[in-house]
Design a protein around this motif. Structure first.
Motif, PDB file in Angstrom:
ATOM      1  N   ALA A  60     -11.269  25.122   3.340  1.00  0.00           N
ATOM      2  CA  ALA A  60     -11.880  24.186   4.578  1.00  0.00           C
ATOM      3  C   ALA A  60     -11.854  22.560   4.648  1.00  0.00           C
ATOM      4  O   ALA A  60     -11.012  22.142   3.948  1.00  0.00           O
ATOM      5  CB  ALA A  60     -13.833  24.383   4.649  1.00  0.00           C
ATOM      6  N   PHE A  61     -11.636  22.590   5.860  1.00  0.00           N
ATOM      7  CA  PHE A  61     -10.379  21.432   6.562  1.00  0.00           C
ATOM      8  C   PHE A  61     -11.545  20.915   7.795  1.00  0.00           C
ATOM      9  O   PHE A  61     -12.457  21.260   7.932  1.00  0.00           O
ATOM     10  CB  PHE A  61      -9.307  21.712   7.223  1.00  0.00           C
ATOM     11  CG  PHE A  61      -8.145  21.748   6.152  1.00  0.00           C
ATOM     12  CD1 PHE A  61      -7.824  21.041   5.353  1.00  0.00           C
ATOM     13  CD2 PHE A  61      -8.617  23.666   6.145  1.00  0.00           C
ATOM     14  CE1 PHE A  61      -6.515  21.459   4.706  1.00  0.00           C
ATOM     15  CE2 PHE A  61      -7.310  23.810   5.183  1.00  0.00           C
ATOM     16  CZ  PHE A  61      -6.190  22.797   4.092  1.00  0.00           C
ATOM     17  N   PRO A  62     -11.916  19.691   7.644  1.00  0.00           N
ATOM     18  CA  PRO A  62     -11.427  18.710   6.229  1.00  0.00           C
ATOM     19  C   PRO A  62     -12.076  18.757   5.096  1.00  0.00           C
ATOM     20  O   PRO A  62     -13.497  19.275   5.450  1.00  0.00           O
ATOM     21  CB  PRO A  62     -11.842  17.244   6.987  1.00  0.00           C
ATOM     22  CG  PRO A  62     -12.986  17.150   7.899  1.00  0.00           C
ATOM     23  CD  PRO A  62     -12.546  18.444   8.527  1.00  0.00           C
ATOM     24  N   THR A  63     -11.995  18.073   3.541  1.00  0.00           N
ATOM     25  CA  THR A  63     -12.471  18.365   2.458  1.00  0.00           C
ATOM     26  C   THR A  63     -12.301  16.605   1.895  1.00  0.00           C
ATOM     27  O   THR A  63     -11.536  16.388   2.030  1.00  0.00           O
ATOM     28  CB  THR A  63     -12.513  19.588   1.920  1.00  0.00           C
ATOM     29  OG1 THR A  63     -12.476  20.698   2.596  1.00  0.00           O
ATOM     30  CG2 THR A  63     -12.835  19.296   0.483  1.00  0.00           C
ATOM     31  N   PHE A  64     -13.633  16.316   0.904  1.00  0.00           N
ATOM     32  CA  PHE A  64     -13.392  15.119   0.730  1.00  0.00           C
ATOM     33  C   PHE A  64     -14.201  14.972  -0.356  1.00  0.00           C
ATOM     34  O   PHE A  64     -14.686  15.471  -0.927  1.00  0.00           O
ATOM     35  CB  PHE A  64     -14.215  13.960   1.042  1.00  0.00           C
ATOM     36  CG  PHE A  64     -13.498  14.039   3.481  1.00  0.00           C
ATOM     37  CD1 PHE A  64     -12.515  13.551   3.289  1.00  0.00           C
ATOM     38  CD2 PHE A  64     -13.944  14.703   3.601  1.00  0.00           C
ATOM     39  CE1 PHE A  64     -11.904  13.466   4.631  1.00  0.00           C
ATOM     40  CE2 PHE A  64     -13.927  14.433   4.992  1.00  0.00           C
ATOM     41  CZ  PHE A  64     -12.523  13.779   6.083  1.00  0.00           C
ATOM     42  N   PHE A  65     -12.832  14.254  -1.241  1.00  0.00           N
ATOM     43  CA  PHE A  65     -13.585  14.529  -3.230  1.00  0.00           C
ATOM     44  C   PHE A  65     -13.632  13.157  -3.820  1.00  0.00           C
ATOM     45  O   PHE A  65     -12.327  12.059  -3.292  1.00  0.00           O
ATOM     46  CB  PHE A  65     -12.798  15.363  -4.345  1.00  0.00           C
ATOM     47  CG  PHE A  65     -12.747  16.727  -3.428  1.00  0.00           C
ATOM     48  CD1 PHE A  65     -13.640  17.431  -4.482  1.00  0.00           C
ATOM     49  CD2 PHE A  65     -11.609  17.282  -2.513  1.00  0.00           C
ATOM     50  CE1 PHE A  65     -13.404  18.738  -3.846  1.00  0.00           C
ATOM     51  CE2 PHE A  65     -11.722  18.617  -2.590  1.00  0.00           C
ATOM     52  CZ  PHE A  65     -12.422  19.096  -2.932  1.00  0.00           C
ATOM     53  N   VAL A  66     -14.844  12.747  -3.826  1.00  0.00           N
ATOM     54  CA  VAL A  66     -14.127  11.275  -4.968  1.00  0.00           C
ATOM     55  C   VAL A  66     -14.068  12.198  -6.238  1.00  0.00           C
ATOM     56  O   VAL A  66     -15.132  12.661  -6.553  1.00  0.00           O
ATOM     57  CB  VAL A  66     -15.051  10.468  -5.218  1.00  0.00           C
ATOM     58  CG1 VAL A  66     -15.202   9.065  -5.671  1.00  0.00           C
ATOM     59  CG2 VAL A  66     -15.717  10.510  -3.903  1.00  0.00           C
ATOM     60  N   VAL A  67     -12.656  11.785  -6.996  1.00  0.00           N
ATOM     61  CA  VAL A  67     -13.081  12.286  -8.309  1.00  0.00           C
ATOM     62  C   VAL A  67     -12.808  11.202  -9.499  1.00  0.00           C
ATOM     63  O   VAL A  67     -12.212   9.699  -8.689  1.00  0.00           O
ATOM     64  CB  VAL A  67     -11.750  13.088  -8.541  1.00  0.00           C
ATOM     65  CG1 VAL A  67     -11.533  14.190  -8.292  1.00  0.00           C
ATOM     66  CG2 VAL A  67     -10.193  12.777  -8.188  1.00  0.00           C
ATOM     67  N   ASP A  68     -12.999  11.287 -10.977  1.00  0.00           N
ATOM     68  CA  ASP A  68     -13.014  10.104 -11.671  1.00  0.00           C
ATOM     69  C   ASP A  68     -11.201  10.230 -12.264  1.00  0.00           C
ATOM     70  O   ASP A  68     -10.473  10.885 -11.905  1.00  0.00           O
ATOM     71  CB  ASP A  68     -13.688  10.003 -12.699  1.00  0.00           C
ATOM     72  CG  ASP A  68     -13.488  11.257 -13.864  1.00  0.00           C
ATOM     73  OD1 ASP A  68     -12.503  12.022 -13.387  1.00  0.00           O
ATOM     74  OD2 ASP A  68     -15.001  12.017 -14.520  1.00  0.00           O
ATOM     75  N   ALA A  69     -11.223   9.286 -13.140  1.00  0.00           N
ATOM     76  CA  ALA A  69     -10.113   9.008 -13.852  1.00  0.00           C
ATOM     77  C   ALA A  69      -9.147  10.805 -14.635  1.00  0.00           C
ATOM     78  O   ALA A  69      -8.739  11.234 -14.487  1.00  0.00           O
ATOM     79  CB  ALA A  69      -9.364   8.580 -15.153  1.00  0.00           C
TER      80      ALA A  69
END
Length: 173
Positions: free
Chosen positions: A144-153
């Motif tokens: 799906a667009f737009p899609t956003f993530f916050v990821v760790d190291a």
């Protein structure tokens, strides 16, 4: 007249039952914790780990899961997507809080197709151009667009969603 009394009694019983059910639903909703992450179909949920990937940004620098350092913002955009264009300013604002090395923007297509996004994204994020079946698209299971993530190291999803409001991140002033 007797039918009228029966009708009033039945309607009263239904109303009381409806009221009891409504109170039960409200009580159950209040007992659930607030601020739980929302899981959208086609978006990696919180706690999932992005798969391995290797690609190049438009500056010819390698981009892989090993390049994640600390919390990283990753946004996926598609040319011709009106929702993507609407949410682009929000992504740019959130990217400012992360910095250009910890903000990645993945755009479908080539430089020509991504042209409408590049002036906004290049100053605030590492831009990666991808095919629909590209390694980042697969690693994050984006559909799906737009899609956003916050990821760790390690690539673990800390927050995800279809808007930047779904992410638990500060915005730059």
């Amino acid at each position: 007249m007797r039918y009228l009394y029966v009708l009033v009694a039945v309607l009263s019983a239904i109303s009381i039952l409806n009221l009891l059910l409504t109170f039960g639903i409200i009580r159950r909703l209040r007992s659930q914790p607030m601020g739980r992450p929302v899981n959208y179909p086609g978006v990696l949920p919180v706690g999932a780990v992005a798969g391995d990937f290797a690609a190049w940004d438009i500056q010819d620098r390698p981009v892989s899961r090993d390049d994640l350092s600390g919390r990283t913002l990753v946004g996926f955009f598609s040319p011709g997507c009106s929702s993507c264009l609407e949410r682009l300013p929000d992504f740019v604002a959130v990217s400012a809080a992360f910095g250009p090395e910890r903000s990645w923007a993945v755009v479908l297509g080539d430089v020509e197709q991504a042209g409408e996004y590049l002036p906004s994204l290049e100053p605030v994020a590492r831009v990666v151009l991808q095919d629909p079946d590209g390694p980042l698209m697969s690693a994050f299971s984006v559909s799906a667009f737009p899609t956003f993530f916050v990821v760790d190291a390690g690539g673990r999803v800390l927050s995800s969603g279809l808007t930047t409001e779904d992410l638990s991140v500060p915005t730059a002033a």
